[in-house]
Write an enzyme that holds these catalytic residues in place. Structure first.
Site, PDB file in Angstrom:
ATOM      1  N   CYS A  54     -21.727   1.029 -10.842  1.00  0.00           N
ATOM      2  CA  CYS A  54     -22.472   1.613  -9.713  1.00  0.00           C
ATOM      3  C   CYS A  54     -23.736   0.788  -9.468  1.00  0.00           C
ATOM      4  CB  CYS A  54     -22.832   3.070  -9.990  1.00  0.00           C
ATOM      5  SG  CYS A  54     -21.405   4.131  -9.978  1.00  0.00           S
ATOM      6  N   ASP A  85      -0.979  -2.109   3.277  1.00  0.00           N
ATOM      7  CA  ASP A  85      -2.105  -1.692   2.415  1.00  0.00           C
ATOM      8  C   ASP A  85      -1.955  -2.365   1.043  1.00  0.00           C
ATOM      9  OD1 ASP A  85      -4.219  -0.375   1.241  1.00  0.00           O
ATOM     10  OD2 ASP A  85      -3.222   1.573   1.112  1.00  0.00           O
ATOM     11  N   CYS A 132      -8.803  -3.285   0.533  1.00  0.00           N
ATOM     12  CA  CYS A 132      -9.955  -2.944  -0.301  1.00  0.00           C
ATOM     13  C   CYS A 132     -10.700  -4.224  -0.682  1.00  0.00           C
ATOM     14  CB  CYS A 132      -9.521  -2.171  -1.544  1.00  0.00           C
ATOM     15  SG  CYS A 132      -8.279  -3.043  -2.494  1.00  0.00           S
TER      16      CYS A 132
HETATM   17  C1  LIG Z   1      -3.860  -0.321  -2.474  1.00  0.00           C
HETATM   18  S1  LIG Z   1      -2.422   0.389  -3.129  1.00  0.00           S
HETATM   19  C2  LIG Z   1      -1.853   1.234  -1.697  1.00  0.00           C
HETATM   20  C3  LIG Z   1      -1.039   2.473  -1.940  1.00  0.00           C
HETATM   21  C4  LIG Z   1      -0.783   3.385  -0.782  1.00  0.00           C
HETATM   22  N1  LIG Z   1      -0.671   2.721   0.481  1.00  0.00           N
HETATM   23  C5  LIG Z   1      -1.800   4.508  -0.715  1.00  0.00           C
HETATM   24  O1  LIG Z   1      -2.629   4.531   0.177  1.00  0.00           O
HETATM   25  O2  LIG Z   1      -1.750   5.380  -1.584  1.00  0.00           O
HETATM   26  C6  LIG Z   1      -1.416  -1.007  -3.284  1.00  0.00           C
HETATM   27  C7  LIG Z   1       0.000  -0.733  -3.706  1.00  0.00           C
HETATM   28  O3  LIG Z   1       0.706  -1.968  -3.712  1.00  0.00           O
HETATM   29  C8  LIG Z   1       1.682  -1.948  -4.742  1.00  0.00           C
HETATM   30  N2  LIG Z   1       2.019  -3.384  -4.971  1.00  0.00           N
HETATM   31  C9  LIG Z   1       1.270  -4.341  -5.538  1.00  0.00           C
HETATM   32  N3  LIG Z   1       1.863  -5.544  -5.433  1.00  0.00           N
HETATM   33  C10 LIG Z   1       3.037  -5.337  -4.775  1.00  0.00           C
HETATM   34  C11 LIG Z   1       4.095  -6.187  -4.332  1.00  0.00           C
HETATM   35  N4  LIG Z   1       4.071  -7.498  -4.546  1.00  0.00           N
HETATM   36  N5  LIG Z   1       5.145  -5.619  -3.668  1.00  0.00           N
HETATM   37  C12 LIG Z   1       5.184  -4.286  -3.456  1.00  0.00           C
HETATM   38  N6  LIG Z   1       4.194  -3.437  -3.843  1.00  0.00           N
HETATM   39  C13 LIG Z   1       3.143  -3.941  -4.477  1.00  0.00           C
HETATM   40  C14 LIG Z   1       1.025  -1.183  -5.859  1.00  0.00           C
HETATM   41  O4  LIG Z   1       1.995  -0.593  -6.674  1.00  0.00           O
HETATM   42  C15 LIG Z   1       0.196  -0.135  -5.090  1.00  0.00           C
HETATM   43  O5  LIG Z   1       0.894   1.065  -4.956  1.00  0.00           O
END
Ligand SMILES: C[S@@+](CC[C@H](N)C(=O)[O-])C[C@H]1O[C@@H](n2cnc3c(N)ncnc32)[C@H](O)[C@@H]1O
Length: 481
Positions: free
Chosen positions: A90, A409, A436
């Site tokens: 923080c 995302d 993010c």
């Molecule tokens: C920022 S989170 C977003 C999750 C969702 N959209 C939410 O708002 O709850 C990113 C997601 O990407 C997935 N992820 C990371 N690398 C990936 C890849 N190469 N292919 C598919 N999914 C992936 C992770 O498992 C995670 O659930």
């Protein structure tokens, strides 16, 4: 300590100390001091602070440093009397909230300064700036770690069993912090009481984890809480199976825990991690009692969350984020939605009123199982959730399905180049990209713009008050159509 005030570029060398005033707070939790046009990044530095800093790395075009002393605080910092316990991470906690938002606004503008006709809207504040987190991950360890050599052998005299965080700059010690102001009262109370329970019972003759020698039993505590049902699930991380006797003691303790907000711990389980690494690969859980899931409500939709599935940690912030995404998408009636990096399907399902279909892709099996469940529970029809890497399947998915709305995302690293290329060839009018990490967002937008797309609008949300993080929604339009 010997330090110099106005160094030359040549004098900037690893381990040397200097004094200077931080001119800018940039994204990623860093401040900048300019030395004759040469950039020195100062870890956790805040604009206006006069500091003594030590160089940790010098490269051709920049140097990195850490603060060793703050000579004068910044004028945007709150007075000492108003300051709260220091929570690692923080780094903006002593800055008035309005100023935190200003810093984030300026950082986003700085990252996108090259883009002429991009509209950058002011960062939307978090609905709650204290007690906003629905999940906390604590380490279990020692506050003091000392070793002596006796008869040629190293002996450890660790003390101060703690459940908390690694202090800045140390990965082995764990400090216990009371009143973690970003976590709920319940989470604070569970952390405090469980720490006392372990201390009072001499940790049941098992040691907390010592990462310097990779030995110990008690390793971590993960608490997730639902803002909707007020249910709480607790996951204890240990290095071996918990025996019957200890299981009973833990069950007894957590079942009887009287929380002042009258919430209940509805699930208690543990995960074994006997590797050197804190992060868990394919974690499994052993239930001690109750359920391993909780439900959270965003708008009118209810989502199931499991111990390790991704879910936004600021529930009210997530609701605001999802409503903002929905308004950027516009009417989804009769449209086909592709939700890339869908996690438990929450964004696609939230934005899917009367849509024709949703395809979601995520590489985590547990998340995809929950996405399917979430779709059924919310009466969302025509869904297809695929468990795979986006870059491995996107080409085929796009070839075989008509897509009208694309939501992306990704994690902090952004989109894999192979997937980005396929996305850039899509014949749809816009992409909604949620990020993010504005620096990887900028990198991906740069690629898309070179392929004929145009980033029209950026809207950041402060999902993580007091930290340097932010969430950004980008609307990127297709100029090839
Ligand atoms: C920022 S989170 C977003 C999750 C969702 N959209 C939410 O708002 O709850 C990113 C997601 O990407 C997935 N992820 C990371 N690398 C990936 C890849 N190469 N292919 C598919 N999914 C992936 C992770 O498992 C995670 O659930």
């Amino acid at each position: 300590m010997d330090y110099k005030s106005n160094p030359t570029i040549e004098e900037i060398k690893k381990d040397k100390f200097f004094m200077g005033t931080i001119e800018k707070t940039v994204f990623g939790g860093k401040g900048i001091i300019n030395v004759e046009g040469f950039t020195v990044f100062v870890k956790n530095g805040i604009i206006g602070q006069k500091v003594v800093y030590q160089i940790t790395k010098k490269k051709k075009n920049y140097a990195e440093s850490i603060i060793v002393d703050i000579i004068t605080p910044s004028s945007i910092e709150i007075s000492k009397e108003k300051q709260l316990n220091n929570i690692p991470g923080c780094i903006y906690q002593n800055i008035e909230y309005e100023e935190q938002l200003n810093i984030k606004n300026n950082q986003l503008k700085e990252i996108f300064r090259k883009y002429e006709d991009i509209e950058i809207q002011d960062v939307l504040p978090s609905p709650k700036i204290f007690e906003y987190r629905n999940k906390m991950e604590f380490s279990i360890g020692y506050e003091k770690m000392e070793s002596t050599i006796e008869d040629g052998e190293k002996k450890w005299n660790d003390s101060g069993v703690s459940i908390g965080f690694h202090p800045t700059g140390s990965w082995s010690k764990v400090i216990s912090i009371d009143n973690i102001f970003i976590a709920s009262q319940n989470i604070n109370e569970i952390r405090r009481k469980f720490e006392k329970f372990l201390r009072d019972n001499n940790c049941f003759n098992e040691n907390p984890w010592n990462s310097l020698i990779n030995k110990g039993f008690w390793r971590g505590l993960i608490i997730r809480e639902s803002n909707f049902t007020k249910d709480i699930i607790v996951n204890i991380i240990v290095t071996k199976k918990i025996n019957q006797e200890l299981s009973e003691k833990l069950i007894n303790f957590f079942k009887r825990l009287n929380l002042s907000e009258k919430s209940e711990i509805t699930g208690l389980f543990y995960t074994v991690n006997n590797t050197k690494n804190d992060s868990l690969n394919n974690p499994s859980i052993s239930i001690l009692y109750g359920s391993k899931i909780i439900s959270e409500k965003l708008g009118k939709k209810v989502f199931t969350i499991s111990p390790f599935s991704f879910f936004q940690t600021n529930t009210l912030g997530a609701e605001k984020l999802y409503f903002t995404i929905k308004s950027k998408i516009g009417n989804s009636k009769n449209k086909n939605i592709l939700d890339l990096f869908c996690g438990t399907g929450s964004i696609g399902i939230f934005c899917s009123d009367e849509s024709n279909s949703i395809i979601g892709i995520d590489c985590i099996k547990e998340s995809i199982q929950l996405a399917k469940k979430n779709a059924i529970n919310n009466n969302t029809k025509n869904t297809n959730f695929i468990c795979d890497k986006v870059e491995s399947v996107i080409e085929e998915v796009i070839k075989e399905n008509k897509i009208d709305i694309l939501i992306i995302d990704p994690p902090r690293v952004g989109i894999h180049p192979k997937a980005l290329k396929t996305i850039s060839e899509l014949k749809i009018d816009k992409i909604i990209y949620i990020s993010c990490n504005p620096t990887t967002l900028e990198r991906d937008i740069q690629y898309l713009e070179a392929e004929g797309w145009k980033a029209k609008n950026l809207q950041a949300l402060d999902m993580f008050p007091h930290t340097p993080h932010m969430e950004v929604i980008a609307v990127i339009e297709n100029k090839n159509l």
